[in-house]
Design a protein around this motif. Structure first.
Motif, PDB file in Angstrom:
ATOM      1  N   LEU A  18       3.581  -6.244   4.588  1.00 16.66           N
ATOM      2  CA  LEU A  18       2.514  -5.059   4.421  1.00 16.66           C
ATOM      3  C   LEU A  18       3.028  -3.654   3.862  1.00 16.66           C
ATOM      4  O   LEU A  18       2.702  -2.871   3.245  1.00 16.66           O
ATOM      5  CB  LEU A  18       1.793  -4.887   5.687  1.00 16.66           C
ATOM      6  N   ILE A  19       4.344  -3.392   4.541  1.00 23.53           N
ATOM      7  CA  ILE A  19       4.662  -2.091   4.498  1.00 23.53           C
ATOM      8  C   ILE A  19       5.458  -1.954   2.946  1.00 23.53           C
ATOM      9  O   ILE A  19       5.292  -0.856   2.590  1.00 23.53           O
ATOM     10  CB  ILE A  19       5.835  -1.704   5.549  1.00 23.53           C
ATOM     11  N   VAL A  20       6.066  -3.167   2.708  1.00 16.98           N
ATOM     12  CA  VAL A  20       6.651  -3.036   1.342  1.00 16.98           C
ATOM     13  C   VAL A  20       5.634  -3.156   0.134  1.00 16.98           C
ATOM     14  O   VAL A  20       5.709  -2.349  -0.931  1.00 16.98           O
ATOM     15  CB  VAL A  20       7.709  -4.192   0.996  1.00 16.98           C
ATOM     16  N   CYS A  21       4.561  -4.079   0.238  1.00 13.29           N
ATOM     17  CA  CYS A  21       3.678  -4.046  -0.772  1.00 13.29           C
ATOM     18  C   CYS A  21       2.553  -3.057  -0.739  1.00 13.29           C
ATOM     19  O   CYS A  21       1.552  -2.842  -1.604  1.00 13.29           O
ATOM     20  CB  CYS A  21       2.806  -5.625  -0.447  1.00 13.29           C
ATOM     21  N   GLY A  22       2.205  -2.560   0.509  1.00 16.25           N
ATOM     22  CA  GLY A  22       1.336  -1.361   0.758  1.00 16.25           C
ATOM     23  C   GLY A  22       1.094  -0.228  -0.404  1.00 16.25           C
ATOM     24  O   GLY A  22      -0.064  -0.028  -0.882  1.00 16.25           O
ATOM     25  N   PRO A  23       2.207   0.399  -0.764  1.00 18.88           N
ATOM     26  CA  PRO A  23       2.221   1.396  -1.755  1.00 18.88           C
ATOM     27  C   PRO A  23       1.797   1.211  -3.043  1.00 18.88           C
ATOM     28  O   PRO A  23       0.890   1.583  -3.701  1.00 18.88           O
ATOM     29  CB  PRO A  23       3.560   1.935  -1.711  1.00 18.88           C
ATOM     30  N   LEU A  24       2.123  -0.173  -3.502  1.00 19.69           N
ATOM     31  CA  LEU A  24       1.725  -0.598  -4.785  1.00 19.69           C
ATOM     32  C   LEU A  24       0.257  -0.979  -4.984  1.00 19.69           C
ATOM     33  O   LEU A  24      -0.172  -0.893  -5.852  1.00 19.69           O
ATOM     34  CB  LEU A  24       2.737  -1.850  -5.349  1.00 19.69           C
ATOM     35  N   TRP A  68      13.192   2.375  -2.186  1.00 12.82           N
ATOM     36  CA  TRP A  68      12.800   2.298  -0.751  1.00 12.82           C
ATOM     37  C   TRP A  68      12.589   0.937  -0.457  1.00 12.82           C
ATOM     38  O   TRP A  68      12.881   0.585   0.791  1.00 12.82           O
ATOM     39  CB  TRP A  68      11.686   3.452  -0.577  1.00 12.82           C
ATOM     40  N   MET A  69      11.788   0.138  -1.164  1.00 13.87           N
ATOM     41  CA  MET A  69      11.356  -1.036  -0.863  1.00 13.87           C
ATOM     42  C   MET A  69      12.527  -1.854  -0.806  1.00 13.87           C
ATOM     43  O   MET A  69      12.623  -2.810   0.150  1.00 13.87           O
ATOM     44  CB  MET A  69      10.264  -1.466  -1.996  1.00 13.87           C
ATOM     45  N   LEU A  70      13.594  -1.824  -1.646  1.00 12.58           N
ATOM     46  CA  LEU A  70      14.620  -2.471  -1.568  1.00 12.58           C
ATOM     47  C   LEU A  70      15.390  -2.337  -0.294  1.00 12.58           C
ATOM     48  O   LEU A  70      16.168  -3.299   0.228  1.00 12.58           O
ATOM     49  CB  LEU A  70      15.564  -2.522  -2.792  1.00 12.58           C
ATOM     50  N   ASN A  71      15.473  -1.022   0.089  1.00 16.86           N
ATOM     51  CA  ASN A  71      16.220  -0.517   1.219  1.00 16.86           C
ATOM     52  C   ASN A  71      15.677  -1.282   2.520  1.00 16.86           C
ATOM     53  O   ASN A  71      16.274  -1.697   3.339  1.00 16.86           O
ATOM     54  CB  ASN A  71      16.371   0.930   1.226  1.00 16.86           C
ATOM     55  N   TYR A  72      14.282  -1.244   2.508  1.00 16.58           N
ATOM     56  CA  TYR A  72      13.654  -1.586   3.601  1.00 16.58           C
ATOM     57  C   TYR A  72      13.778  -3.172   3.821  1.00 16.58           C
ATOM     58  O   TYR A  72      14.278  -3.690   4.855  1.00 16.58           O
ATOM     59  CB  TYR A  72      12.258  -1.326   3.566  1.00 16.58           C
ATOM     60  N   MET A  73      13.679  -3.860   2.725  1.00 17.98           N
ATOM     61  CA  MET A  73      13.839  -5.336   2.794  1.00 17.98           C
ATOM     62  C   MET A  73      15.320  -5.728   3.217  1.00 17.98           C
ATOM     63  O   MET A  73      15.536  -6.678   3.731  1.00 17.98           O
ATOM     64  CB  MET A  73      13.389  -6.084   1.376  1.00 17.98           C
TER      65      MET A  73
END
Length: 89
Positions: A18-24, A68-73
């Motif tokens: 949810l956190i990674v897909c949320g902004p998109l 940011w998404m890559l760093n989070y994952m």
């Protein structure tokens, strides 16, 4: 491994998605709303008009939010893999 641990890992995974897909998804929602308002005011009812701006916005969002998404994952995956022995044993 207890059922609480499994539920906790699943909860962390769902939150990560949810956190990674949320902004998109939010970006696509806003662009879709703007295009819909534009279509309603101009009475242009072209079906493909809604897709192209959303695709462009999501691609720009991937460029902007991608690091940011890559760093989070990567940090989430590293956390899961570093604690793998604790989860199994």
């Amino acid at each position: 491994m207890t059922s609480e641990t499994v539920i906790s890992i699943a909860e962390q995974g769902i939150m990560a998605v949810l956190i990674v897909c949320g902004p998109l998804l939010l970006l696509a929602l806003v662009v879709g709303l703007i295009v819909s308002i534009f279509q309603a005011t101009t009475q242009i009812q072209e079906q493909t008009l809604a897709f192209v701006p959303k695709i462009v916005a999501v691609l720009v969002g991937i460029v902007v939010f991608g690091p940011w998404m890559l760093n989070y994952m990567v940090s989430y995956t590293s956390d899961i893999l570093s604690n793998l022995t604790r989860y199994i044993g």
